[in-house]
Design an enzyme around this catalytic site. Structure first.
Site, mmCIF file in Angstrom:
data_model
loop_
_atom_site.group_PDB
_atom_site.id
_atom_site.type_symbol
_atom_site.label_atom_id
_atom_site.label_comp_id
_atom_site.label_asym_id
_atom_site.label_seq_id
_atom_site.Cartn_x
_atom_site.Cartn_y
_atom_site.Cartn_z
ATOM 1 N N LYS A 179 0.829 -1.214 0.000
ATOM 2 C CA LYS A 179 0.000 0.000 0.000
ATOM 3 C C LYS A 179 0.858 1.258 0.000
ATOM 4 O O LYS A 179 0.459 2.276 -0.559
ATOM 5 C CB LYS A 179 -0.959 -0.012 1.185
ATOM 6 C CG LYS A 179 -1.846 -1.266 1.272
ATOM 7 C CD LYS A 179 -2.645 -1.528 -0.001
ATOM 8 C CE LYS A 179 -3.036 -2.995 -0.103
ATOM 9 N NZ LYS A 179 -3.654 -3.382 -1.368
ATOM 10 N N GLU A 183 -2.462 7.837 7.539
ATOM 11 C CA GLU A 183 -3.341 8.663 6.716
ATOM 12 C C GLU A 183 -4.217 9.516 7.604
ATOM 13 O O GLU A 183 -4.580 9.101 8.711
ATOM 14 C CB GLU A 183 -4.260 7.781 5.847
ATOM 15 C CG GLU A 183 -3.589 7.160 4.649
ATOM 16 C CD GLU A 183 -4.553 6.326 3.813
ATOM 17 O OE1 GLU A 183 -5.764 6.291 4.136
ATOM 18 O OE2 GLU A 183 -4.096 5.709 2.853
ATOM 19 N N HIS A 188 -16.632 -4.340 6.511
ATOM 20 C CA HIS A 188 -15.896 -4.591 5.272
ATOM 21 C C HIS A 188 -16.524 -5.678 4.406
ATOM 22 O O HIS A 188 -15.935 -6.123 3.429
ATOM 23 C CB HIS A 188 -14.424 -4.896 5.544
ATOM 24 C CG HIS A 188 -13.796 -3.847 6.418
ATOM 25 N ND1 HIS A 188 -13.638 -2.548 6.006
ATOM 26 C CD2 HIS A 188 -13.354 -3.888 7.694
ATOM 27 C CE1 HIS A 188 -13.107 -1.848 6.978
ATOM 28 N NE2 HIS A 188 -12.927 -2.630 8.025
ATOM 29 N N ARG A 229 -8.189 -7.598 -9.662
ATOM 30 C CA ARG A 229 -8.970 -8.806 -9.963
ATOM 31 C C ARG A 229 -10.347 -8.393 -10.476
ATOM 32 O O ARG A 229 -10.716 -7.218 -10.396
ATOM 33 C CB ARG A 229 -9.161 -9.614 -8.673
ATOM 34 C CG ARG A 229 -9.916 -8.803 -7.617
ATOM 35 C CD ARG A 229 -10.377 -9.622 -6.429
ATOM 36 N NE ARG A 229 -11.281 -8.858 -5.598
ATOM 37 C CZ ARG A 229 -10.917 -8.021 -4.621
ATOM 38 N NH1 ARG A 229 -9.630 -7.839 -4.365
ATOM 39 N NH2 ARG A 229 -11.830 -7.367 -3.928
HETATM 40 C C1 MV4 Z 1 -9.914 4.826 5.404
HETATM 41 C C2 MV4 Z 1 -11.090 5.309 6.026
HETATM 42 C C3 MV4 Z 1 -11.104 6.620 6.445
HETATM 43 N N1 MV4 Z 1 -10.001 7.399 6.280
HETATM 44 N N2 MV4 Z 1 -8.857 5.644 5.257
HETATM 45 C C4 MV4 Z 1 -11.226 0.279 5.034
HETATM 46 C C5 MV4 Z 1 -10.823 -0.746 4.044
HETATM 47 C C6 MV4 Z 1 -9.614 -0.241 3.389
HETATM 48 N N3 MV4 Z 1 -9.716 -0.471 1.981
HETATM 49 C C7 MV4 Z 1 -9.541 1.201 3.718
HETATM 50 N N4 MV4 Z 1 -10.595 1.478 4.641
HETATM 51 C C8 MV4 Z 1 -10.821 2.729 5.107
HETATM 52 N N5 MV4 Z 1 -9.797 3.586 4.962
HETATM 53 C C9 MV4 Z 1 -8.914 6.889 5.696
HETATM 54 N N6 MV4 Z 1 -7.839 7.659 5.571
HETATM 55 C C10 MV4 Z 1 -12.160 4.440 6.155
HETATM 56 C C11 MV4 Z 1 -12.020 3.141 5.713
HETATM 57 C C12 MV4 Z 1 -13.174 2.306 5.868
HETATM 58 C C13 MV4 Z 1 -13.870 1.807 4.773
HETATM 59 C C14 MV4 Z 1 -13.491 2.072 3.466
HETATM 60 C C15 MV4 Z 1 -14.190 1.547 2.417
HETATM 61 C C16 MV4 Z 1 -15.309 0.773 2.641
HETATM 62 C C17 MV4 Z 1 -15.708 0.510 3.897
HETATM 63 C C18 MV4 Z 1 -15.004 1.008 4.977
HETATM 64 C C19 MV4 Z 1 -15.432 0.730 6.278
HETATM 65 C C20 MV4 Z 1 -14.740 1.218 7.342
HETATM 66 C C21 MV4 Z 1 -13.598 1.998 7.140
#
Ligand code: MV4
Length: 494
Positions: free
Chosen positions: A116, A200, A235, A292
């Site tokens: 990442k 982040e 998720h 994917r």
């Molecule tokens: C975040 C965020 C808020 N701020 N990054 C969760 C999965 C991963 N792909 C990244 N995720 C998140 N990153 C920052 N800087 C909130 C999430 C997140 C989230 C993102 C996408 C879909 C569902 C989620 C559920 C909880 C938190």
């Protein structure tokens, strides 16, 4: 064109790939574990090979078994589906060097996007907006605290080798930084054998939007617009749609351009997805790239009229994309509901056992991508998704009404399922007005899990009785003892 494809997956996605193969005149070879003898992919494939016991490590995740089988049966290519080996760079390298084609991206693209921090640096270099924070792993406590103070609390600490929600920690203040930093390092080391962690800025209540991209091996790139994926819990996505209800062309132009640049940055070919967070002011940030085909690809297929699986196969063969960007338009609206064998009223506890009565919806604008039918067993070994119900109509409102109609036609007896929960979401006024973000489900959980009188249980009881009355003691022992493996009988007894 390929003559034979080995499908290294199971359930609905294996069936989806088998269908594409059949339409292209390609022989499909399925693999199945002990737990999947009753699954549809075994019935639909031209050939089906038993590969071991239910535990994925002994079957669908046994690299040597799968690659050796592909060689033995003279498969030209392997389609990994999603999950399992789909984003495993070691597996892909080995397939690449065996002379069998991998229907997916190169191992190097997968590797690049798997880290990442490397992905964030690459995106920054190519002008794709990333969430403010570090693009390198944090060196030490002091370095981390400094970055956190610069971007401002709250921050998220993320494992560089993580993704998809694994290895994340929210930090609210400098006082808790040290504890959280050390804890996530330990977690990351344990889960990924890599303790690299980055920072982040925490984005409050964003939407989760993703852009479908696709590219061939000749350097042609296109996007297929966006999907809205905010309706999720822990998720696990529940409802996806295309296009997103954020609804303006200027924003769409920006995110799709960024997504194509992201794909170009890693020399991508195959279908891929750029995940973004979008805040209330429509600022958007690159999160990660999924290298994917995704579960929710059908909503994109329905609004663009492109068959993504056929296109993946064609790209792997070495053909150019069958369309140009300028050929593509969004037409209508598509929504996907994931039908899970789980109990929303009981903390979403998975429900396993035999499906002994099953009726799927159909009619105008309805598509069901499933992998199970009457007599199939939902196993403890895998994800409890039974099928995906996808509805298409000219407008979002019509698609929502159509989905409610289709859900009302769906009948599943034997395993508890989330259909009443899905209906509650679709009927909710905030969902209807598109007023959603990633916290929508968690924030409305009490209201959404309230069901009309335990409908699932009542339907199960009625269906069990009807089977008994029809004298089909298929999986019922009539000597007074109940079969312990059948969930539904246990539930009736309770
Ligand atoms: C975040 C965020 C808020 N701020 N990054 C969760 C999965 C991963 N792909 C990244 N995720 C998140 N990153 C920052 N800087 C909130 C999430 C997140 C989230 C993102 C996408 C879909 C569902 C989620 C559920 C909880 C938190």
């Amino acid at each position: 064109m390929f003559k034979k494809i080995l499908i290294a997956n199971r359930g609905e996605i294996a069936v989806r790939i088998i269908r594409a193969c059949r339409e292209l005149g390609i022989t499909s070879a399925a693999v199945y574990s002990e737990a999947d003898q009753t699954s549809d992919h075994v019935k639909y494939a031209d050939e089906a090979y038993f590969i071991g016991e239910g535990r994925a490590s002994q079957s669908y995740l046994n690299k040597d078994k799968i690659i050796n089988l592909a060689k033995k049966i003279n498969a030209d290519a392997i389609h990994p589906g999603y999950g399992f080996f789909s984003e495993n760079a070691n597996f892909i390298s080995e397939v690449e060097s065996s002379g069998i084609e991998f229907i997916g991206p190169s191992s190097s693209s997968v590797k690049m996007m798997g880290s990442k921090t490397a992905a964030r640096s690459l995106m920054k270099k190519h002008g794709v907006p990333i969430v403010p924070g570090s693009t390198e792993a944090i060196k030490n406590l002091e370095d981390g605290l400094k970055t956190a103070e610069e971007i401002g609390f709250p921050v998220l600490l993320k494992a560089s080798a993580g993704g998809g929600g694994k290895g994340m920690r929210k930090v609210f203040s400098p006082e808790e930084f040290q504890n959280s930093f050390e804890a996530i390092q330990r977690e990351a080391l344990k889960a990924f054998a890599d303790d690299s962690v980055y920072i982040e800025k925490y984005i409050e209540n964003p939407r989760h939007i993703e852009v479908q991209v696709i590219a061939d091996k000749h350097g042609n790139y296109a996007h297929l617009f966006e999907r809205e994926c905010s309706i999720q819990r822990r998720h696990q996505k529940i409802i996806e749609e295309a296009p997103s209800s954020f609804g303006d062309e200027a924003t769409r132009a920006k995110i799709t351009e960024a997504a194509v640049n992201a794909a170009k940055a890693c020399g991508y070919y195959n279908a891929g997805t750029i995940e973004l967070l979008m805040d209330a002011d429509k600022n958007f940030y690159f999160l990660e790239m999924n290298t994917r085909l995704q579960v929710e690809h059908p909503v994109t297929e329905l609004i663009t009229d492109i068959d993504l699986v056929k296109e993946q196969i064609s790209i792997a063969v070495g053909n150019k994309l069958s369309f140009k960007q300028s050929d593509l338009r969004i037409s209508g609206h598509a929504i996907e509901c994931r039908i899970y064998a789980e109990d929303p009223e009981n903390n979403f506890l998975p429900s396993t056992g035999k499906i002994f009565d099953y009726r799927i919806p159909s009619g105008p604008g309805v598509r069901v991508d499933g992998g199970f039918s009457t007599g199939s067993e939902i196993s403890v070994h895998y994800d409890p998704m039974i099928s995906k119900l996808i509805c298409y109509a000219s407008t979002r409102d019509e698609a929502v009404e159509r989905m409610l109609r289709a859900l009302s036609e769906y009948h599943i007896a034997g395993v508890v399922n989330n259909i009443p929960f899905l209906k509650n979401i679709l009927a909710d006024e905030n969902f209807r007005s598109g007023n959603i973000n990633i916290n929508y489900v968690e924030n409305n959980l009490e209201k959404l899990t309230r069901e009309e009188e335990n409908r699932n249980q009542i339907e199960n009881a009625a269906a069990v009785l009807s089977v008994i009355l029809k004298n089909q003691p298929d999986s019922i022992t009539l000597n007074g003892k109940t079969k312990s493996s059948s969930n539904w009988l246990r539930q009736i007894h309770e």
